[in-house]
Design an enzyme around this catalytic site. Sequence first.
Site, PDB file in Angstrom:
ATOM      1  N   TYR A 127      61.429  76.439 103.508  1.00 18.57           N
ATOM      2  CA  TYR A 127      60.247  76.478 104.555  1.00 18.57           C
ATOM      3  C   TYR A 127      58.918  77.206 103.689  1.00 18.57           C
ATOM      4  CZ  TYR A 127      57.425  78.291 108.388  1.00 18.57           C
ATOM      5  OH  TYR A 127      56.188  78.619 109.255  1.00 18.57           O
TER       6      TYR A 127
HETATM    7  N1  LIG Z   1      54.542  80.596 115.629  1.00 18.13           N
HETATM    8  C1  LIG Z   1      54.462  81.467 114.758  1.00 18.13           C
HETATM    9  O1  LIG Z   1      54.616  82.448 114.799  1.00 18.13           O
HETATM   10  C2  LIG Z   1      54.194  80.854 113.197  1.00 18.13           C
HETATM   11  C3  LIG Z   1      54.455  81.701 111.951  1.00 18.13           C
HETATM   12  C4  LIG Z   1      54.113  81.421 110.848  1.00 18.13           C
HETATM   13  C5  LIG Z   1      53.717  79.954 110.679  1.00 18.13           C
HETATM   14  N2  LIG Z   1      53.801  79.124 111.872  1.00 18.13           N
HETATM   15  C6  LIG Z   1      53.135  77.821 111.629  1.00 18.13           C
HETATM   16  O2  LIG Z   1      52.297  77.205 112.598  1.00 18.13           O
HETATM   17  C7  LIG Z   1      52.621  75.812 112.823  1.00 18.13           C
HETATM   18  C8  LIG Z   1      52.848  75.695 114.322  1.00 18.13           C
HETATM   19  O3  LIG Z   1      54.067  76.601 114.623  1.00 18.13           O
HETATM   20  P1  LIG Z   1      54.456  76.533 116.129  1.00 18.13           P
HETATM   21  O4  LIG Z   1      55.505  77.954 116.082  1.00 18.13           O
HETATM   22  O5  LIG Z   1      53.601  76.089 116.989  1.00 18.13           O
HETATM   23  O6  LIG Z   1      55.880  75.414 116.061  1.00 18.13           O
HETATM   24  P2  LIG Z   1      56.426  74.657 117.031  1.00 18.13           P
HETATM   25  O7  LIG Z   1      57.775  74.351 116.493  1.00 18.13           O
HETATM   26  O8  LIG Z   1      56.822  75.526 118.473  1.00 18.13           O
HETATM   27  O9  LIG Z   1      55.939  73.225 117.664  1.00 18.13           O
HETATM   28  C9  LIG Z   1      55.819  72.413 116.505  1.00 18.13           C
HETATM   29  C10 LIG Z   1      55.362  71.031 117.268  1.00 18.13           C
HETATM   30  O10 LIG Z   1      55.430  69.886 116.002  1.00 18.13           O
HETATM   31  C11 LIG Z   1      56.055  68.965 116.570  1.00 18.13           C
HETATM   32  N3  LIG Z   1      56.860  68.152 115.654  1.00 18.13           N
HETATM   33  C12 LIG Z   1      57.908  68.737 114.756  1.00 18.13           C
HETATM   34  N4  LIG Z   1      58.382  67.687 113.790  1.00 18.13           N
HETATM   35  C13 LIG Z   1      57.563  66.697 114.093  1.00 18.13           C
HETATM   36  C14 LIG Z   1      57.403  65.096 113.428  1.00 18.13           C
HETATM   37  N5  LIG Z   1      58.310  65.110 112.715  1.00 18.13           N
HETATM   38  N6  LIG Z   1      56.523  64.511 113.961  1.00 18.13           N
HETATM   39  C15 LIG Z   1      55.518  64.906 114.787  1.00 18.13           C
HETATM   40  N7  LIG Z   1      55.452  66.067 115.447  1.00 18.13           N
HETATM   41  C16 LIG Z   1      56.853  67.067 115.071  1.00 18.13           C
HETATM   42  C17 LIG Z   1      56.979  69.411 117.664  1.00 18.13           C
HETATM   43  O11 LIG Z   1      57.259  68.403 118.656  1.00 18.13           O
HETATM   44  C18 LIG Z   1      56.037  70.378 118.281  1.00 18.13           C
HETATM   45  O12 LIG Z   1      55.068  70.181 119.290  1.00 18.13           O
HETATM   46  C19 LIG Z   1      53.551  75.476 112.039  1.00 18.13           C
HETATM   47  O13 LIG Z   1      53.132  74.953 110.830  1.00 18.13           O
HETATM   48  C20 LIG Z   1      54.415  76.776 111.638  1.00 18.13           C
HETATM   49  O14 LIG Z   1      54.918  76.790 110.508  1.00 18.13           O
HETATM   50  C21 LIG Z   1      54.280  79.299 113.084  1.00 18.13           C
END
Ligand SMILES: NC(=O)c1ccc[n+]([C@@H]2O[C@H](COP(=O)([O-])OP(=O)(O)OC[C@H]3O[C@@H](n4cnc5c(N)ncnc54)[C@H](O)[C@@H]3O)[C@@H](O)[C@H]2O)c1
Length: 250
Positions: free
Chosen positions: A154
């Site tokens: 990641y």
């Molecule tokens: N939530 C956090 O605290 C956090 C921390 C650091 C980074 N991030 C980053 O922020 C972003 C969003 O995070 P989140 O927590 O909302 O993620 P999440 O996992 O809750 O949601 C991700 C969304 O992406 C979609 N998705 C996954 N694979 C896919 C694919 N192959 N094709 C199309 N859609 C796809 C899923 O269906 C989902 O709706 C990501 O890039 C994550 O790495 C989040």
Amino acid sequence: MGKLQGKVAIITGGAGGIGKGIATAFVKEGAKVAIVDVNEEAGLEALEELKRFQPESNFIQADLTDHQNLKNIVDDVVSNYNKLDILVNNAHASRNKPFLEQTQDDLDLSFNTGFYPTFYLMQAAIPHLKETKGNIINFDSGAGVEGHASQASYAAAKEAIRAITRVAANEFGKDGITVNLIAPITNSPGVKQWAEAEPEYYQEVLNKIPMKKFGDPELDIGRAAVFLASDDSKYISGQTINVDGGSVKF
Ligand SMILES: NC(=O)c1ccc[n+]([C@@H]2O[C@H](COP(=O)([O-])OP(=O)(O)OC[C@H]3O[C@@H](n4cnc5c(N)ncnc54)[C@H](O)[C@@H]3O)[C@@H](O)[C@H]2O)c1
């Protein structure tokens, strides 16, 4: 007038979590948003909610690991709305595992859902963003910036995304395009799953957040994204904006 009145945005992973939070913040500021997600049920549900604020919202069901199809997504949005102003590369899937147990499959999952879609969607979008002097918002993580244990595949994909963000900021600054990253900490379905699987690690992260809470997808991350997509940030590019309650300080 909203801060994004009349602007057209693509948001990947917009069916839930941060992507949906950003989509909601954008439509409330007057943008027309196309959310892209593999999850059809959640995508259609999110679309209904977005349509309450912006009837011209759209949901495109697509698996971003189908890299050949990524240009079609951009082409469809541009043919539907006649332009593109904002690309948000938010979707990313990955697995936490100790470094010595990470496999090719783990690396592939992280790069195929995170790095490659970001790269190819940027390539497809930039010719259109030149026309609108638009913005790209990509996603990093404290896991990448700080190199968190058990997150090798990641963190590697996130830092690769950070690298191409800075390259594109340098290459397309002359065209008036800004390219930035958000590194968030936020409640989302992904975080909920992780908290259930690794409650001690979740508590450790929570304890280290100076503001002692996970952020809100719309009110914290969505608002930061509105700033990066609006005229308020026209002279900010190539930056990593940590929207994480003060956790990362560089
Ligand atoms: N939530 C956090 O605290 C956090 C921390 C650091 C980074 N991030 C980053 O922020 C972003 C969003 O995070 P989140 O927590 O909302 O993620 P999440 O996992 O809750 O949601 C991700 C969304 O992406 C979609 N998705 C996954 N694979 C896919 C694919 N192959 N094709 C199309 N859609 C796809 C899923 O269906 C989902 O709706 C990501 O890039 C994550 O790495 C989040």
